[in-house]
Motif scaffolding. Structure first.
Motif, PDB file in Angstrom:
ATOM      1  N   VAL A 113      -8.585 -26.207  10.200  1.00  0.00           N
ATOM      2  CA  VAL A 113      -7.351 -27.246  10.223  1.00  0.00           C
ATOM      3  C   VAL A 113      -6.186 -26.362  10.780  1.00  0.00           C
ATOM      4  CG1 VAL A 113      -6.144 -28.927   9.032  1.00  0.00           C
ATOM      5  CG2 VAL A 113      -8.388 -28.367   8.288  1.00  0.00           C
ATOM      6  N   ARG A 114      -5.533 -26.909  11.996  1.00  0.00           N
ATOM      7  CA  ARG A 114      -4.385 -26.227  12.452  1.00  0.00           C
ATOM      8  C   ARG A 114      -3.179 -26.669  12.054  1.00  0.00           C
ATOM      9  NH1 ARG A 114      -5.573 -24.586  18.427  1.00  0.00           N
ATOM     10  NH2 ARG A 114      -7.251 -23.214  17.470  1.00  0.00           N
ATOM     11  N   ILE A 115      -2.293 -25.630  11.641  1.00  0.00           N
ATOM     12  CA  ILE A 115      -0.960 -25.992  11.276  1.00  0.00           C
ATOM     13  C   ILE A 115       0.046 -25.390  12.103  1.00  0.00           C
ATOM     14  CG2 ILE A 115       0.803 -26.026   9.281  1.00  0.00           C
ATOM     15  CD1 ILE A 115      -1.500 -28.176   9.025  1.00  0.00           C
ATOM     16  N   GLY A 116       1.087 -25.934  12.458  1.00  0.00           N
ATOM     17  CA  GLY A 116       2.173 -25.176  13.326  1.00  0.00           C
ATOM     18  C   GLY A 116       3.233 -24.622  12.488  1.00  0.00           C
ATOM     19  N   LEU A 117       3.844 -23.372  12.889  1.00  0.00           N
ATOM     20  CA  LEU A 117       4.918 -22.950  11.992  1.00  0.00           C
ATOM     21  C   LEU A 117       6.028 -22.632  13.068  1.00  0.00           C
ATOM     22  CD1 LEU A 117       2.836 -22.472   9.812  1.00  0.00           C
ATOM     23  CD2 LEU A 117       4.158 -20.379   9.305  1.00  0.00           C
ATOM     24  N   ASN A 118       6.888 -23.523  13.328  1.00  0.00           N
ATOM     25  CA  ASN A 118       8.184 -23.587  14.301  1.00  0.00           C
ATOM     26  C   ASN A 118       9.304 -22.995  13.539  1.00  0.00           C
ATOM     27  OD1 ASN A 118       9.996 -23.906  16.160  1.00  0.00           O
ATOM     28  ND2 ASN A 118       9.513 -26.152  16.238  1.00  0.00           N
TER      29      ASN A 118
END
Length: 387
Positions: free
Chosen positions: A34-39
């Motif tokens: 499950v891919r999560i983005g950290l911006n």
């Protein structure tokens, strides 16, 4: 069937599939994770906030993955530096949503950068969740609730109200001078909400002065207010300038209690002001390391073991944000971004180290705040304030 008609049918089928995927939201890019983005702001003027939040998020995600992940899969983090620039934050969010196909985007840390990314989330049906963007219009504005924008911190209305009431009730202040960052939504919003509440309680704003980001010489402002009669000084801005203002004010002999918001919470504040100048300083925050509750004590011990330092509020908010998105994915029983958004809407009584909260109709948490007192640059007292 002619080649032309066959090509047309294939093209139409592709368009239909693309439309269905858009309507359903973003699936995880891989079947195995499950891919999560950290911006986040990992460089530039707000890097201390961004890196602090990321440290907390990564600690939480590591714990979730060590316990088996979510939906039987590990969470995969895609991390990018937005360089403390709203335009770069927008580019990062667009890449996450359209190329990396993340389930959700965590961050940015600051209000301006977060607001810049929200149209990307709304367009692509990807939740954008900030742990620390406090401006009132991050999640809702005159047009209504921003469908895919969320936060887990209190907003400036609450923060400004908390500090105004603290000034009136705890410090018995009747008059105030405000020095605000006129170049940031955060500085403007905090000052406005403090002013409205302080005046409603019978207080007087003696003077309001403004600066802009990256200013370093505040002598003109401070000389102007030095001989005025006032009880407290509110600095509405981030630690970068606040630390210098406090130092220069004390050097000029201005020795009034100083109030601020959560933008004070950085080790850099003491570096800029000098620990000996940080007395009688109070700021609103999301968490205090002085709290002796078992869950916070454990968090502090675990954080120290992992990072060899004590956690601040941005570390704690990041940790809660990592656990928060994992909890939402579990409750959604899906990595589909639209279903995760629905789970975020339904959040009730989530328990984090920065407090227990539910998400209201405006995508804001209903939670407590803490007012922290500094003595010689160290936290010396903390008062919890209910919403």
């Amino acid at each position: 069937m002619s080649k032309g008609k066959k090509f047309l049918n294939i093209f139409l089928a592709a368009v239909i599939i693309a439309s269905v995927l858009t309507a359903c939201g973003q699936p995880a890019a891989s079947q195995d994770v499950v891919r999560i983005g950290l911006n986040y702001e990992l460089s530039g003027g707000s890097a201390t906030y961004g890196q602090g939040t990321v440290d907390g998020i990564m600690m939480a995600i590591d714990e979730v993955n060590a316990a088996g992940g979510v939906l039987g899969k590990k969470i995969e983090v895609v991390k990018a530096d937005n360089k403390s620039e709203p335009a770069e934050a927008t580019s990062v969010a667009t890449r996450f949503a359209t190329k990396d196909k993340v389930t959700a985007i965590l961050g940015p840390a600051t209000t301006g950068a977060t607001k810049a990314t929200i149209p990307v989330g709304n367009k692509n049906n990807v939740p954008i969740i900030s742990a620390s963007a406090t401006a009132d219009d991050v999640t809702v504005d005159a047009k209504g609730v921003k469908e895919y924008a969320y936060r887990i911190c209190f907003n400036d209305s609450f923060q400004g109200t908390v500090m105004a009431n603290f000034a009136s009730n705890n410090l018995k202040a009747k008059s105030a001078v405000i020095i605000k960052d006129n170049s940031s939504d955060y500085g403007i919003g905090l000052a406005k909400n403090f002013t409205d509440t302080f005046k409603a309680s019978g207080g007087t704003i003696v003077e309001e002065e403004a600066f802009v980001k990256d200013d370093t010489d505040f002598s003109a402002i401070l000389t102007k207010i030095k001989n005025k009669q006032f009880d407290i000084l509110l600095i509405s801005g981030y630690y970068n300038e606040a630390g210098l203002i406090i130092k220069q004010a004390k050097d000029l002999g201005i020795d009034k209690p100083v109030l601020g918001g959560d933008g004070f919470d950085s080790p850099k504040l003491a570096e800029l002001a000098g620990k000996d100048k940080l007395n009688n300083v109070y700021f609103s925050n999301h968490y205090s390391s002085l709290d002796q509750s078992p869950e916070i004590t454990k968090f502090i011990e675990d954080f120290k073991a992992k990072y060899k330092k004590s956690p601040d509020a941005f570390n704690a908010l990041g940790y809660d944000l990592g656990k928060f998105i994992a909890d939402a994915i579990k409750r959604a029983d899906s990595a589909d971004s639209v279903k995760v958004k629905q789970a975020l809407d339904a959040t009730t009584d989530f328990k984090g180290v920065t407090g227990q909260f539910s998400i209201d109709k405006n995508h804001n948490p209903v939670k407590t705040a803490v007012v922290i007192e500094l003595k010689n640059g160290e936290q010396a007292g903390a008062v919890k304030v209910q919403p």
